[in-house]
Design a protein around this motif. Sequence first.
Motif, PDB file in Angstrom:
ATOM      1  N   GLY A   6      32.663  19.592 -25.407  1.00 36.05           N
ATOM      2  CA  GLY A   6      33.308  19.248 -24.145  1.00 36.05           C
ATOM      3  C   GLY A   6      33.283  17.753 -23.873  1.00 36.05           C
ATOM      4  N   VAL A   7      32.158  17.119 -24.197  1.00 34.62           N
ATOM      5  CA  VAL A   7      32.003  15.693 -23.934  1.00 34.62           C
ATOM      6  C   VAL A   7      32.751  14.851 -24.968  1.00 34.62           C
ATOM      7  CG1 VAL A   7      30.324  13.803 -23.858  1.00 34.62           C
ATOM      8  CG2 VAL A   7      29.808  15.968 -22.739  1.00 34.62           C
ATOM      9  N   PHE A   8      32.630  15.224 -26.241  1.00 37.36           N
ATOM     10  CA  PHE A   8      33.199  14.421 -27.318  1.00 37.36           C
ATOM     11  C   PHE A   8      34.467  15.029 -27.913  1.00 37.36           C
ATOM     12  CE2 PHE A   8      28.600  13.429 -27.489  1.00 37.36           C
ATOM     13  CZ  PHE A   8      28.682  12.087 -27.170  1.00 37.36           C
ATOM     14  N   GLY A   9      35.084  15.963 -27.217  1.00 40.81           N
ATOM     15  CA  GLY A   9      36.242  16.665 -27.754  1.00 40.81           C
ATOM     16  C   GLY A   9      37.403  15.760 -28.124  1.00 40.81           C
ATOM     17  N   ASP A  10      37.696  14.787 -27.252  1.00 40.59           N
ATOM     18  CA  ASP A  10      38.816  13.877 -27.531  1.00 40.59           C
ATOM     19  C   ASP A  10      38.549  13.051 -28.791  1.00 40.59           C
ATOM     20  OD1 ASP A  10      40.200  14.718 -25.282  1.00 40.59           O
ATOM     21  OD2 ASP A  10      39.276  13.202 -24.000  1.00 40.59           O
ATOM     22  N   THR A  11      37.333  12.580 -28.925  1.00 43.71           N
ATOM     23  CA  THR A  11      36.976  11.772 -30.094  1.00 43.71           C
ATOM     24  C   THR A  11      37.035  12.613 -31.363  1.00 43.71           C
ATOM     25  OG1 THR A  11      35.512  10.457 -28.712  1.00 43.71           O
ATOM     26  CG2 THR A  11      35.188  10.300 -31.082  1.00 43.71           C
ATOM     27  N   ILE A  12      36.510  13.820 -31.295  1.00 42.63           N
ATOM     28  CA  ILE A  12      36.512  14.708 -32.461  1.00 42.63           C
ATOM     29  C   ILE A  12      37.943  15.022 -32.879  1.00 42.63           C
ATOM     30  CG2 ILE A  12      35.922  17.032 -33.266  1.00 42.63           C
ATOM     31  CD1 ILE A  12      33.413  16.827 -31.477  1.00 42.63           C
TER      32      ILE A  12
END
Length: 71
Positions: free
Chosen positions: A32-38
């Motif tokens: 949820g926190v790093f979803g965009d980066t992943i």
Amino acid sequence: MKRSTLRKLGQGMTEYLIIVAIIALAAIAIFGVFGDTIRAKLGGAVDELGGDSSKKTAALAESSEQKLKDL
């Protein structure tokens, strides 16, 4: 089997289930926190490997917050 043996087996299984649940919640929080980066990193890898770039664009168009709200 004796009752005490069965209770110990049940207690061990319960502890493992709690640990698995905690790990699952942590994984959901991390995505949820790093979803965009992943998604951006995986999209870049797909482009480099010659995949379909329209999938990358579609994945990056929606933010992690919106994906979590849609769930």
